[in-house]
Design a protein around this motif. Structure first.
Motif, PDB file in Angstrom:
ATOM      1  N   ASP A 159      -9.480  -6.708   1.167  1.00 38.31           N
ATOM      2  CA  ASP A 159      -9.875  -6.310   2.024  1.00 38.31           C
ATOM      3  C   ASP A 159      -8.562  -5.814   2.391  1.00 38.31           C
ATOM      4  O   ASP A 159      -7.751  -5.176   1.552  1.00 38.31           O
ATOM      5  CB  ASP A 159     -11.004  -5.849   3.658  1.00 38.31           C
ATOM      6  CG  ASP A 159     -12.365  -5.972   2.237  1.00 38.31           C
ATOM      7  OD1 ASP A 159     -12.153  -5.080   1.773  1.00 38.31           O
ATOM      8  OD2 ASP A 159     -13.180  -6.376   3.543  1.00 38.31           O
ATOM      9  N   THR A 160      -7.751  -5.809   3.767  1.00 38.63           N
ATOM     10  CA  THR A 160      -6.581  -4.816   4.384  1.00 38.63           C
ATOM     11  C   THR A 160      -5.910  -6.298   4.320  1.00 38.63           C
ATOM     12  O   THR A 160      -4.594  -5.790   4.650  1.00 38.63           O
ATOM     13  CB  THR A 160      -7.010  -4.117   5.564  1.00 38.63           C
ATOM     14  OG1 THR A 160      -7.693  -4.942   6.534  1.00 38.63           O
ATOM     15  CG2 THR A 160      -7.861  -2.892   5.235  1.00 38.63           C
ATOM     16  N   VAL A 164      -5.552  -6.986  -2.407  1.00 39.72           N
ATOM     17  CA  VAL A 164      -5.312  -6.200  -0.797  1.00 39.72           C
ATOM     18  C   VAL A 164      -5.445  -4.632  -1.521  1.00 39.72           C
ATOM     19  O   VAL A 164      -4.512  -4.652  -2.228  1.00 39.72           O
ATOM     20  CB  VAL A 164      -4.413  -7.015  -0.010  1.00 39.72           C
ATOM     21  CG1 VAL A 164      -3.321  -7.507  -0.920  1.00 39.72           C
ATOM     22  CG2 VAL A 164      -3.987  -6.451   1.394  1.00 39.72           C
ATOM     23  N   GLU A 165      -5.640  -3.932  -0.055  1.00 44.86           N
ATOM     24  CA  GLU A 165      -5.087  -2.795  -0.529  1.00 44.86           C
ATOM     25  C   GLU A 165      -4.740  -1.585   0.902  1.00 44.86           C
ATOM     26  O   GLU A 165      -4.482  -2.790   1.843  1.00 44.86           O
ATOM     27  CB  GLU A 165      -7.281  -2.053  -0.368  1.00 44.86           C
ATOM     28  CG  GLU A 165      -7.593  -2.597   0.428  1.00 44.86           C
ATOM     29  CD  GLU A 165      -9.476  -1.606   0.478  1.00 44.86           C
ATOM     30  OE1 GLU A 165     -10.100  -1.178   1.630  1.00 44.86           O
ATOM     31  OE2 GLU A 165      -9.586  -2.967  -0.008  1.00 44.86           O
ATOM     32  N   ASP A 166      -4.271  -0.517   0.849  1.00 47.97           N
ATOM     33  CA  ASP A 166      -4.397  -0.498   1.455  1.00 47.97           C
ATOM     34  C   ASP A 166      -4.388   0.772   2.545  1.00 47.97           C
ATOM     35  O   ASP A 166      -3.907   1.870   3.006  1.00 47.97           O
ATOM     36  CB  ASP A 166      -2.631   0.303   0.884  1.00 47.97           C
ATOM     37  CG  ASP A 166      -2.489   1.748  -0.215  1.00 47.97           C
ATOM     38  OD1 ASP A 166      -4.053   1.933  -0.510  1.00 47.97           O
ATOM     39  OD2 ASP A 166      -1.989   2.067  -0.820  1.00 47.97           O
ATOM     40  N   GLN A 167      -5.329   0.807   3.017  1.00 42.04           N
ATOM     41  CA  GLN A 167      -6.557   1.892   3.622  1.00 42.04           C
ATOM     42  C   GLN A 167      -6.201   1.444   5.284  1.00 42.04           C
ATOM     43  O   GLN A 167      -5.829  -0.292   5.097  1.00 42.04           O
ATOM     44  CB  GLN A 167      -7.762   1.304   3.310  1.00 42.04           C
ATOM     45  CG  GLN A 167      -8.896   2.213   2.043  1.00 42.04           C
ATOM     46  CD  GLN A 167     -10.204   1.850   2.400  1.00 42.04           C
ATOM     47  OE1 GLN A 167     -10.587   2.485   2.876  1.00 42.04           O
ATOM     48  NE2 GLN A 167     -10.995   1.766   0.805  1.00 42.04           N
ATOM     49  N   THR A 168      -6.041   1.849   5.863  1.00 44.06           N
ATOM     50  CA  THR A 168      -6.690   1.397   7.356  1.00 44.06           C
ATOM     51  C   THR A 168      -7.755   0.404   7.911  1.00 44.06           C
ATOM     52  O   THR A 168      -8.692   0.269   6.858  1.00 44.06           O
ATOM     53  CB  THR A 168      -6.270   2.862   8.873  1.00 44.06           C
ATOM     54  OG1 THR A 168      -7.632   3.701   7.951  1.00 44.06           O
ATOM     55  CG2 THR A 168      -5.073   3.573   8.228  1.00 44.06           C
ATOM     56  N   TYR A 169      -7.566  -0.152   9.049  1.00 45.72           N
ATOM     57  CA  TYR A 169      -8.906  -0.916   9.089  1.00 45.72           C
ATOM     58  C   TYR A 169      -9.366  -0.295  10.376  1.00 45.72           C
ATOM     59  O   TYR A 169      -9.121  -0.303  11.654  1.00 45.72           O
ATOM     60  CB  TYR A 169      -7.693  -2.331   9.697  1.00 45.72           C
ATOM     61  CG  TYR A 169      -9.503  -3.288   9.325  1.00 45.72           C
ATOM     62  CD1 TYR A 169      -9.546  -4.244   8.725  1.00 45.72           C
ATOM     63  CD2 TYR A 169      -9.506  -3.729  11.002  1.00 45.72           C
ATOM     64  CE1 TYR A 169     -10.724  -5.479   9.418  1.00 45.72           C
ATOM     65  CE2 TYR A 169     -10.241  -4.528  11.018  1.00 45.72           C
ATOM     66  CZ  TYR A 169     -11.114  -5.556  10.202  1.00 45.72           C
ATOM     67  OH  TYR A 169     -11.849  -6.463  10.101  1.00 45.72           O
ATOM     68  N   LYS A 184     -11.489  -0.577   6.380  1.00 49.81           N
ATOM     69  CA  LYS A 184     -11.595  -0.227   5.736  1.00 49.81           C
ATOM     70  C   LYS A 184     -13.460   0.472   5.346  1.00 49.81           C
ATOM     71  O   LYS A 184     -14.072   0.872   5.942  1.00 49.81           O
ATOM     72  CB  LYS A 184     -11.043  -0.457   4.446  1.00 49.81           C
ATOM     73  CG  LYS A 184     -11.877  -1.847   4.218  1.00 49.81           C
ATOM     74  CD  LYS A 184     -13.487  -2.233   3.377  1.00 49.81           C
ATOM     75  CE  LYS A 184     -13.409  -1.017   2.141  1.00 49.81           C
ATOM     76  NZ  LYS A 184     -12.727  -2.529   1.587  1.00 49.81           N
ATOM     77  N   MET A 196       2.432  -1.693   3.583  1.00 46.67           N
ATOM     78  CA  MET A 196       1.730  -1.954   3.035  1.00 46.67           C
ATOM     79  C   MET A 196       2.611  -3.145   1.930  1.00 46.67           C
ATOM     80  O   MET A 196       2.148  -4.448   1.435  1.00 46.67           O
ATOM     81  CB  MET A 196       1.248  -1.124   1.730  1.00 46.67           C
ATOM     82  CG  MET A 196       0.582  -1.811   0.580  1.00 46.67           C
ATOM     83  SD  MET A 196      -1.581  -2.541   1.115  1.00 46.67           S
ATOM     84  CE  MET A 196      -2.231  -3.110  -0.635  1.00 46.67           C
ATOM     85  N   LYS A 201       3.111  -6.389   3.458  1.00 49.44           N
ATOM     86  CA  LYS A 201       2.151  -7.418   3.416  1.00 49.44           C
ATOM     87  C   LYS A 201       1.763  -8.303   2.526  1.00 49.44           C
ATOM     88  O   LYS A 201       1.306  -9.732   2.072  1.00 49.44           O
ATOM     89  CB  LYS A 201       0.745  -6.534   3.958  1.00 49.44           C
ATOM     90  CG  LYS A 201      -0.225  -6.308   4.798  1.00 49.44           C
ATOM     91  CD  LYS A 201      -1.066  -5.779   5.113  1.00 49.44           C
ATOM     92  CE  LYS A 201      -1.711  -4.548   5.862  1.00 49.44           C
ATOM     93  NZ  LYS A 201      -2.918  -4.568   6.320  1.00 49.44           N
TER      94      LYS A 201
END
Length: 288
Positions: free
Chosen positions: A80-81, A106-111, A113, A129, A132
């Protein structure tokens, strides 16, 4: 052969979605070379809820360990994030590696997600990101553990922004790029043209999602290295389970559904019950 070594080959890697020991063992027996464990599949099956950031890192790590106990195949796992900031992402790396994962996405969305094919997503700054990705690279115990950097920018900031973000994540140390939810075959092809030969690319096939369903052969020809089918098994089993429960409620018996299910001996044959019992007896008798 490690996942990292496998991705040096030209042939595309097809990684089906799994969510527990049973599905992992069935996919392994079917002849696949790698598995994919998505947060969505765990949310669907363990929680009975949508993929909107409800699963916890410990639930994912626990599921990963059960799969690793049942299959020796490399597993790509959804991080996820990273479940928070860069320090949380490092902890996620350590937990997942110890549980047996071969690659973390791993992704660049806010949490919290959302599923990559749902609307109204939002993104963290590109610099955050990238941090991370660097943090996860610093935390991994093995260079064989891959970091798959995913961007959801197409739906939020547009196609070119997604390309630009992917370039930044590659510079930060990503081993594989995953540009989520291309909206056409042309976008799929443009991504491949930009990055082919520089880094392995992952494509995500979601039935009914934003990306047109494209076969593995076509994706390989375009230049993709991995194609995942993360939730297909859950959608297939959910449809079958719905039909099964409706049949049982209507008939008060499993007889009308018998040709669509294993009987007791059939399932025991699939999961290797006789072999395990025989092995236990051999150990009890101290047989070599």
């Amino acid at each position: 052969m490690s996942l990292k070594q496998r991705l040096q080959e030209k042939e595309i890697l097809v990684a089906p979605g799994v969510y527990d020991g049973l599905t992992a063992s069935l996919a392994t027996a079917a002849g696949f070379e790698a598995l994919y464990l998505s947060g969505a599949a765990v949310a669907y099956t363990r929680l009975g809820r949508p993929d909107i950031g409800l699963t916890a890192v410990t639930e994912m790590a626990d599921t990963m360990s059960l799969i690793a106990d049942r299959s020796a195949l490399p597993v790509i796992i959804d991080a996820d994030t990273g479940f928070g900031n860069a320090l949380n992402a490092q902890r996620t790396m350590r937990l997942y590696e110890r549980a047996g994962a071969s690659a973390l996405q791993v992704e660049d969305q806010t949490y919290p997600k959302r599923c990559g094919h749902l609307s109204d997503k939002s993104l963290i700054p590109v610099e955050e990101m990238a941090g991370k990705v660097r943090a996860m690279a610093d935390a991994r115990s093995s260079d064989e553990t891959l970091i798959i950097a995913r961007t959801d920018a197409i739906a939020v900031e547009g196609f070119q922004a997604a390309i630009d973000r992917a370039e930044t994540y590659l510079e930060a140390g990503a081993d594989v790029l995953f540009i989520e939810a291309p909206q056409s075959r042309d976008q799929l092809s443009d991504i491949a043209k930009r990055f082919e030969g520089r880094v392995p690319l992952l494509a995500n096939m979601v039935e009914g999602g934003a990306t047109p369903i494209t076969g593995a052969d076509d994706l390989e020809e375009q230049g993709y290295s991995i194609v995942i089918f993360p939730g297909g098994i859950v959608r297939a089993l959910a449809r079958t389970a719905q039909d099964y429960y409706q049949s049982l409620q209507q008939h008060g018996s499993n007889r009308p559904f018998a040709d669509r299910m294993f009987d007791f001996d059939g399932l025991n044959g699939v999961i290797g019950t006789a072999e395990m019992l025989a092995k236990g007896v051999a150990y009890d008798r101290n047989e070599s």
